[in-house]
Design a protein around this motif. Sequence first.
Motif, PDB file in Angstrom:
ATOM      1  N   LEU A  54     -23.865 -57.935  60.546  1.00 30.24           N
ATOM      2  CA  LEU A  54     -23.976 -58.993  59.549  1.00 30.24           C
ATOM      3  C   LEU A  54     -24.386 -58.320  58.250  1.00 30.24           C
ATOM      4  CD1 LEU A  54     -24.292 -61.994  58.649  1.00 30.24           C
ATOM      5  CD2 LEU A  54     -26.652 -61.803  59.358  1.00 30.24           C
ATOM      6  N   THR A  56     -25.481 -58.729  54.305  1.00 25.83           N
ATOM      7  CA  THR A  56     -26.014 -59.659  53.317  1.00 25.83           C
ATOM      8  C   THR A  56     -26.072 -58.948  51.971  1.00 25.83           C
ATOM      9  OG1 THR A  56     -27.379 -60.726  55.004  1.00 25.83           O
ATOM     10  CG2 THR A  56     -27.929 -61.179  52.712  1.00 25.83           C
ATOM     11  N   GLU A  58     -27.114 -59.311  47.907  1.00 29.02           N
ATOM     12  CA  GLU A  58     -28.007 -60.079  47.029  1.00 29.02           C
ATOM     13  C   GLU A  58     -27.682 -59.726  45.588  1.00 29.02           C
ATOM     14  OE1 GLU A  58     -32.726 -59.985  45.914  1.00 29.02           O
ATOM     15  OE2 GLU A  58     -32.152 -59.544  47.964  1.00 29.02           O
ATOM     16  N   TYR A  68     -27.146 -65.042  47.512  1.00 35.35           N
ATOM     17  CA  TYR A  68     -27.023 -64.282  48.751  1.00 35.35           C
ATOM     18  C   TYR A  68     -25.669 -64.602  49.367  1.00 35.35           C
ATOM     19  CZ  TYR A  68     -32.075 -63.691  48.474  1.00 35.35           C
ATOM     20  OH  TYR A  68     -33.338 -63.378  48.070  1.00 35.35           O
ATOM     21  N   LYS A  70     -23.514 -63.774  52.831  1.00 30.70           N
ATOM     22  CA  LYS A  70     -23.545 -63.202  54.176  1.00 30.70           C
ATOM     23  C   LYS A  70     -22.134 -63.188  54.738  1.00 30.70           C
ATOM     24  CE  LYS A  70     -28.184 -64.614  55.394  1.00 30.70           C
ATOM     25  NZ  LYS A  70     -29.037 -65.277  56.374  1.00 30.70           N
ATOM     26  N   LYS A  71     -21.789 -62.082  55.357  1.00 31.13           N
ATOM     27  CA  LYS A  71     -20.453 -61.942  55.919  1.00 31.13           C
ATOM     28  C   LYS A  71     -20.528 -61.100  57.195  1.00 31.13           C
ATOM     29  CE  LYS A  71     -15.839 -61.181  54.197  1.00 31.13           C
ATOM     30  NZ  LYS A  71     -15.031 -60.813  53.068  1.00 31.13           N
ATOM     31  N   CYS A  72     -19.702 -61.434  58.185  1.00 29.38           N
ATOM     32  CA  CYS A  72     -19.639 -60.675  59.436  1.00 29.38           C
ATOM     33  C   CYS A  72     -18.569 -59.597  59.347  1.00 29.38           C
ATOM     34  CB  CYS A  72     -19.273 -61.592  60.600  1.00 29.38           C
ATOM     35  SG  CYS A  72     -20.648 -62.512  61.228  1.00 29.38           S
ATOM     36  N   GLN A  95     -18.036 -66.510  55.939  1.00 27.30           N
ATOM     37  CA  GLN A  95     -18.817 -66.150  54.768  1.00 27.30           C
ATOM     38  C   GLN A  95     -19.715 -67.316  54.426  1.00 27.30           C
ATOM     39  OE1 GLN A  95     -16.617 -64.485  51.512  1.00 27.30           O
ATOM     40  NE2 GLN A  95     -18.202 -64.917  50.050  1.00 27.30           N
TER      41      GLN A  95
END
Length: 114
Positions: A54, A56, A58, A68, A70-72, A95
């Motif tokens: 994962l 993240t 910023e 922020y 977040k993406k896998c 996302q």
Amino acid sequence: MRPVFHQKDIYSEAHIYGSILAYMVVNTIRQKLKAKGIRDDWSNIVRRMNTQKLITSEMKTRTGRTIYIKKCSKPIVRVREIYHALNYKECPFFQKKSVLPKRENRKDESLDTS
């Protein structure tokens, strides 16, 4: 469930309960995987699953807000096999974006250099 050293019995009971719960979750996952032909031990399953991350990011805006994102990461083939065997999605989400307002400095949070 190694020896448990807590100051109160209630903490020891919570520790034991958590250990039993974790054991049940691991056994359930391994049973489902064995039914689909994946016979790896738990340490190999965890090692493979740890290849998916994962991320993240910023960023600060000009107005002082923080964004922020977040993406896998994409799972490798062996991780995809595990997901499909358990009927899980390959990525829990694609996302996510969060925007936080500018943080105000409070009196008790400011650094005192005196």
